[in-house]
Design an enzyme around this catalytic site. Sequence first.
Site, PDB file in Angstrom:
ATOM      1  N   ASN A  68       0.879  -1.176   0.000  1.00 20.83           N
ATOM      2  CA  ASN A  68       0.000   0.000   0.000  1.00 20.83           C
ATOM      3  C   ASN A  68       0.910   1.218   0.000  1.00 20.83           C
ATOM      4  O   ASN A  68       1.421   1.631   1.037  1.00 20.83           O
ATOM      5  CB  ASN A  68      -0.908  -0.015   1.228  1.00 20.83           C
ATOM      6  N   ARG A 102      -2.541  -2.044  -3.530  1.00 18.91           N
ATOM      7  CA  ARG A 102      -3.739  -1.237  -3.353  1.00 18.91           C
ATOM      8  C   ARG A 102      -3.626  -0.012  -4.256  1.00 18.91           C
ATOM      9  O   ARG A 102      -2.652   0.734  -4.185  1.00 18.91           O
ATOM     10  CB  ARG A 102      -3.877  -0.784  -1.900  1.00 18.91           C
ATOM     11  N   HIS A 152     -12.731   2.905  -0.092  1.00 21.30           N
ATOM     12  CA  HIS A 152     -12.719   1.881   0.959  1.00 21.30           C
ATOM     13  C   HIS A 152     -13.485   0.631   0.519  1.00 21.30           C
ATOM     14  O   HIS A 152     -13.939  -0.152   1.338  1.00 21.30           O
ATOM     15  CB  HIS A 152     -13.330   2.402   2.280  1.00 21.30           C
ATOM     16  N   ARG A 206     -10.410  15.620   6.840  1.00 24.44           N
ATOM     17  CA  ARG A 206     -11.254  15.956   5.685  1.00 24.44           C
ATOM     18  C   ARG A 206     -12.625  16.420   6.143  1.00 24.44           C
ATOM     19  O   ARG A 206     -13.197  15.882   7.094  1.00 24.44           O
ATOM     20  CB  ARG A 206     -11.386  14.749   4.759  1.00 24.44           C
ATOM     21  N   GLU A 262      -8.105  -5.438   4.969  1.00 25.59           N
ATOM     22  CA  GLU A 262      -7.940  -5.120   3.555  1.00 25.59           C
ATOM     23  C   GLU A 262      -6.754  -5.852   2.952  1.00 25.59           C
ATOM     24  O   GLU A 262      -6.792  -6.248   1.785  1.00 25.59           O
ATOM     25  CB  GLU A 262      -7.780  -3.610   3.384  1.00 25.59           C
TER      26      GLU A 262
END
Length: 402
Positions: free
Chosen positions: A13, A94, A183, A244, A387
């Site tokens: 990742n 990813r 996601h 965010r 993940e």
Amino acid sequence: MTEAVDDLVLVINSGSSSIKYQLLNPESGAVTAAGMVDRIGEGNAGIEHQADGATTERRSAIADHTAGLRLIFDMFAETGHDLAHAGVRAVGHRVVHGGEVFYQPTLIDDAVVAAISDLSSLAPLHNPANVAGIESARKLLPDVPQVAVFDTAFFHGLPDAAKTYAIDAKVAAAHGIRKYGFHGTSHEYVSGQVARLLGRDPAELNQIVFHLGNGASASAIRGGRPIDTTMGLTPLEGLVMGTRSGDIDPGIIAHLMRSAHLDIDQIDTLLNRDSGLKGLSGVNDFRELQRLIENGDTAAKLAYDVYIHRLRRYLGAYLIDLGGVDAITFTAGVGENSPQVRSDALADLSHFGIEIAPAANTAKSRTARRISPPNADVAVLVIPTNEELAIARAAHHVAETA
């Protein structure tokens, strides 16, 4: 030299200034080694590598992602797991944004790398870093299949009404503007685990999944497929997050340009890096936010209240979209570790069949579990996301069938 162990997958990742990685067995989920390189491009960069129950840390200058991956490979060899002899069957990457082009795990070649790079305008903070990691890994493991697994893939088939923004259709088509969702690997994995935990066919279930970390998103899933999600064209839309903003009035952007004389890059930084919990309270770490609240910090309390308000707003919307829900699941760092968030998000909803058992909710556990009363109409669950395992399984499947 370590004996080869067949069918391991290296999951990478690659972020803008970091590389997270795991070497694991895609069938059992057993992790051989894992770690992270951080602060790439800075003088105080370094690596934290975990293998065989031990953690090794090094701090030094790391110029770029190629240097970062070389350091990772060196660390594997140093700790007895030389990747050249470890039985690595595939490398799973990813990739944040697949646009309209990629909606399933994809074997990487030069054309795929170029296409991912071309999508950088949709994810300028993420896709260039993903490409850097891919290019570096291809150089270091040239004979091992490399597979891209896309964060947006699970949401590719959203209904038209959910994915379409009400702007000029020609402008939207020309610039790839639609809701993509993010996601997705986590939402797909967790919703599948819900069905297993409940002993139900996914096709029978209406689910709401809250992936709550520093980045946060929710999804409404009917019969195993998503019908809506909170993130949109970019990972900025939706829930309040660590840094965010989530949903805002789009007119705020024009207002800031006119009244505060901010340019578009400054506004982009404001909304992505200096908003959310950080913008409201000064901190984006949820544990620090809760400490401030306990000490009577009113700004932190307001930030928390805004966070919960947004969660409940989407919960209500998705209850209506689904026409009722069988399971509500919390996952990721905050979702898995904050009983208070879970309790406040679902407070006073017993008339919808939604209840939490306080003792089950506050019990310390790292396993998948039900935290609603056994007789409650709606199952409320906490399920750790994985993940890396989902990416490893997808990459292994592509490598085996290529």
